[in-house]
Design an enzyme around this catalytic site. Structure first.
Site, PDB file in Angstrom:
ATOM      1  N   HIS A 138       0.670  -2.696  -2.173  1.00 26.46           N
ATOM      2  CA  HIS A 138       0.512  -1.645  -1.158  1.00 26.46           C
ATOM      3  C   HIS A 138       1.772  -1.670  -0.281  1.00 26.46           C
ATOM      4  O   HIS A 138       2.360  -2.737  -0.075  1.00 26.46           O
ATOM      5  CB  HIS A 138      -0.729  -1.979  -0.325  1.00 26.46           C
ATOM      6  CG  HIS A 138      -1.157  -0.925   0.636  1.00 26.46           C
ATOM      7  ND1 HIS A 138      -0.550  -0.746   1.860  1.00 26.46           N
ATOM      8  CD2 HIS A 138      -2.141  -0.004   0.566  1.00 26.46           C
ATOM      9  CE1 HIS A 138      -1.155   0.248   2.507  1.00 26.46           C
ATOM     10  NE2 HIS A 138      -2.120   0.718   1.742  1.00 26.46           N
ATOM     11  N   ASP A 215      -2.457 -10.856   0.028  1.00 29.88           N
ATOM     12  CA  ASP A 215      -2.960  -9.654   0.691  1.00 29.88           C
ATOM     13  C   ASP A 215      -4.410  -9.481   0.235  1.00 29.88           C
ATOM     14  O   ASP A 215      -4.672  -9.098  -0.909  1.00 29.88           O
ATOM     15  CB  ASP A 215      -2.084  -8.463   0.273  1.00 29.88           C
ATOM     16  CG  ASP A 215      -2.648  -7.125   0.736  1.00 29.88           C
ATOM     17  OD1 ASP A 215      -3.812  -7.085   1.183  1.00 29.88           O
ATOM     18  OD2 ASP A 215      -1.926  -6.125   0.636  1.00 29.88           O
ATOM     19  N   GLN A 218      -8.132  -5.769  -0.233  1.00 25.46           N
ATOM     20  CA  GLN A 218      -9.117  -5.298  -1.208  1.00 25.46           C
ATOM     21  C   GLN A 218      -9.932  -6.448  -1.788  1.00 25.46           C
ATOM     22  O   GLN A 218     -10.911  -6.208  -2.473  1.00 25.46           O
ATOM     23  CB  GLN A 218      -8.424  -4.548  -2.366  1.00 25.46           C
ATOM     24  CG  GLN A 218      -7.661  -3.307  -1.962  1.00 25.46           C
ATOM     25  CD  GLN A 218      -8.574  -2.172  -1.501  1.00 25.46           C
ATOM     26  OE1 GLN A 218      -9.768  -2.141  -1.766  1.00 25.46           O
ATOM     27  NE2 GLN A 218      -7.992  -1.227  -0.772  1.00 25.46           N
ATOM     28  N   LYS A 241     -12.602  -2.542   5.649  1.00 23.41           N
ATOM     29  CA  LYS A 241     -12.884  -2.363   4.217  1.00 23.41           C
ATOM     30  C   LYS A 241     -14.107  -3.167   3.790  1.00 23.41           C
ATOM     31  O   LYS A 241     -14.496  -3.144   2.633  1.00 23.41           O
ATOM     32  CB  LYS A 241     -11.669  -2.766   3.389  1.00 23.41           C
ATOM     33  CG  LYS A 241     -10.481  -1.830   3.627  1.00 23.41           C
ATOM     34  CD  LYS A 241      -9.429  -2.007   2.591  1.00 23.41           C
ATOM     35  CE  LYS A 241      -8.082  -1.491   3.039  1.00 23.41           C
ATOM     36  NZ  LYS A 241      -7.959  -0.045   2.940  1.00 23.41           N
ATOM     37  N   CYS A 381      -0.492   4.747  -1.179  1.00 18.20           N
ATOM     38  CA  CYS A 381       0.467   3.809  -0.572  1.00 18.20           C
ATOM     39  C   CYS A 381       0.953   2.783  -1.591  1.00 18.20           C
ATOM     40  O   CYS A 381       1.234   1.626  -1.245  1.00 18.20           O
ATOM     41  CB  CYS A 381      -0.119   3.093   0.650  1.00 18.20           C
ATOM     42  SG  CYS A 381      -0.651   4.203   1.934  1.00 18.20           S
TER      43      CYS A 381
HETATM   44  N1  7TS Z   1      -3.129  -3.955   1.264  1.00 16.24           N
HETATM   45  C1  7TS Z   1      -3.919  -3.337   0.368  1.00 16.24           C
HETATM   46  C2  7TS Z   1      -4.044  -3.892  -1.016  1.00 16.24           C
HETATM   47  C3  7TS Z   1      -4.618  -2.188   0.753  1.00 16.24           C
HETATM   48  O1  7TS Z   1      -5.417  -1.583  -0.126  1.00 16.24           O
HETATM   49  C4  7TS Z   1      -4.483  -1.696   2.078  1.00 16.24           C
HETATM   50  C5  7TS Z   1      -5.142  -0.425   2.523  1.00 16.24           C
HETATM   51  C6  7TS Z   1      -3.676  -2.406   2.964  1.00 16.24           C
HETATM   52  C7  7TS Z   1      -2.997  -3.522   2.518  1.00 16.24           C
HETATM   53  C8  7TS Z   1      -3.523  -2.004   4.381  1.00 16.24           C
HETATM   54  O2  7TS Z   1      -4.707  -2.263   5.086  1.00 16.24           O
HETATM   55  P1  7TS Z   1      -4.865  -1.787   6.597  1.00 16.24           P
HETATM   56  O3  7TS Z   1      -6.304  -2.058   6.899  1.00 16.24           O
HETATM   57  O4  7TS Z   1      -3.934  -2.599   7.416  1.00 16.24           O
HETATM   58  O5  7TS Z   1      -4.525  -0.341   6.610  1.00 16.24           O
HETATM   59  N2  7TS Z   1      -5.449   0.450   1.461  1.00 16.24           N
HETATM   60  C9  7TS Z   1      -5.814   1.750   1.582  1.00 16.24           C
HETATM   61  C10 7TS Z   1      -6.134   2.529   0.472  1.00 16.24           C
HETATM   62  O6  7TS Z   1      -6.151   2.131  -0.681  1.00 16.24           O
HETATM   63  N3  7TS Z   1      -6.460   3.763   0.897  1.00 16.24           N
HETATM   64  O7  7TS Z   1      -6.332   3.808   2.225  1.00 16.24           O
HETATM   65  C11 7TS Z   1      -5.934   2.555   2.675  1.00 16.24           C
END
Ligand code: 7TS
Length: 423
Positions: A138, A215, A218, A241, A381
């Site tokens: 990501h 990371d 997910q 999430k 992303c």
């Molecule tokens: N890493 C992964 C693997 C992700 O899927 C996401 C967000 C992030 C980092 C960032 O997380 P945040 O909570 O700091 O924003 N992924 C997604 C997605 O797949 N669709 O919208 C956000």
């Protein structure tokens, strides 16, 4: 999280023992209608929905305990501080650490990774050093390292993607050397669903003398995490999430790493003694938490962890894999539809990414939306993933504990409709 394989003759439908109908009653939003149809929410990789228990924890905190933390000696401030620090202990227990000082509150995964890149990276990475990432990351686990590389002259190197959506790990050994300072990889791909074998990778990374950042954005949602047995040195994840609120997440790292790192931001809360030209820092974890934190968010995140534990966090991945298997079977019958990621559903979390020959991903999502079905369309992303497979965007359905096989059927039926409009 290692792949969960079902028994060879297990029923294809659902090997988990989640009582999905009962769980659905906990999520008020799931009884909404969207565009005149019952909502089918399949955008869980972007953010999950929130159960009543989490909503009540947040509003209960504001209704009865709200005050700033670590400041007042009045009763409400004590209660707010207890709730906030209790939530930190809850996260520590979730991660399998006994030391809540190793849990740093952040806005989410993105801020947690930026904290490491800025603080640890600034202190430990110099010209000629190498950071190993993958083409699956990501942007949150890519751009912070690009910024660090631009500041320090370090070099980024990449594990490639195989055709089946897994990491081409046979290339990892060649990328690791005495120049490697850190390997930063996702536990689960948000655009392909692939579950990475983090434990095996960790051994290789440590043998090369480097650190491993995982990371977990997910990963943590689908199965319990034990940072020590995972082999991570840094673990970053987001509350939203996994049934928690937005704007809260955490970074975990081993105490000795955090002790040696400089502060990330300056301000109130993170200091011990302040003079005109110099200050000293508070102990862990406060050294990394400048300013008034997201207290209600922390309370909500702890409630989400309680909720997931109560429903059986270890069952969620298996339930998602049953839904994915069902979706992959139905989608394989749609003419002109191409899916990405591992063919074996037990190597994935609950994500199915696909394109259709005639229809753009955004058209697919728009038609599904008109039927009350929420999916995401775009690059998710992960522009390196799109480039690798030669597509500008995919449509993505992502499942969670409250999704049902009937919803998978409604989704697949609606794709049949897309096919008949565009095909
Ligand atoms: N890493 C992964 C693997 C992700 O899927 C996401 C967000 C992030 C980092 C960032 O997380 P945040 O909570 O700091 O924003 N992924 C997604 C997605 O797949 N669709 O919208 C956000």
């Amino acid at each position: 999280m290692e792949p969960v394989s079902s028994a060879p003759d297990a029923p294809a439908r659902d090997a988990s023992s989640l009582d999905v109908e009962r769980l659905r009653a906990d999520f008020p939003i799931l009884s909404e209608e969207v565009n005149g149809e019952p909502l089918v929410y399949l955008d869980n990789a972007a953010t999950s929905q929130k159960p009543r228990q989490v909503l009540e924890a947040i509003s209960g905190y504001y209704a009865s305990d709200n005050a700033n933390v670590h400041r007042g000696i009045h009763e409400l401030s004590r209660r707010a501080t207890d709730a906030f620090e209790g939530a930190r202990q809850r996260v520590a227990r979730f991660l399998g650490t006994e030391d809540p000082g190793e849990v740093i509150w952040t806005r989410g995964t993105t801020e947690a990774i930026n904290l490491v890149a800025s603080s640890w990276g600034g202190a430990n990475v110099g010209e000629g050093d190498e950071i190993v990432l993958s083409d699956m990351e990501h942007h949150s686990n890519l751009v912070p390292w690009q910024l660090l590389a631009a500041r320090t002259g370090a070099r980024l190197r990449f594990v490639e993607l195989a055709d089946d959506g897994t990491l081409a790990l046979e290339g990892l050994a060649e990328l690791l050397s005495e120049r490697t300072k850190l390997v930063a990889l996702t536990q689960v791909s948000n655009s392909l669903g692939t579950i990475n074998p983090i434990r095996e990778i960790a051994d290789q990374v440590h043998d090369a003398g480097a650190l491993l950042l995982v990371d977990g954005a997910q990963g943590a949602a689908h199965a319990p995490v034990d940072v020590a047995s995972l082999g991570a040195d840094f673990y970053a994840f987001s509350g939203h999430k996994m049934c928690g609120p937005t704007g809260i997440g955490a970074l975990w790292a081993r105490r000795e790493l955090l002790e040696a790192m400089p502060p990330y931001q300056g301000g109130g809360e993170m200091i011990s003694l302040v003079e005109r030209h110099a200050s000293t820092w508070a102990d862990l974890p406060h050294k990394f938490e400048a300013g008034t934190p997201n207290i209600a968010g922390a309370v909500g995140m702890a409630a989400a962890l309680d909720y997931l534990e109560g429903v059986g966090h270890h069952q969620i991945l298996r339930h998602e894999q049953a839904l994915v298997a069902h979706a992959m079977e139905r989608l394989s019958q749609v003419e002109g539809l191409r899916m990405f990621g591992p063919a074996d559903p037990t190597r994935r979390a609950g994500v199915v990414s696909f394109v259709m020959e005639e229809a753009h991903a955004h058209d697919i999502a728009t038609i599904l939306d008109s039927k009350g079905i929420a999916v995401r369309a775009g690059h998710h992303c992960t522009q390196l993933v799109m480039k690798r497979y030669g597509v500008p965007a995919t449509a993505r359905a992502s499942f969670y504990l409250y999704n049902t096989h009937e919803e998978v059927d409604r989704f697949a039926d609606a794709l049949g409709r897309v096919q008949s409009i565009f095909g």
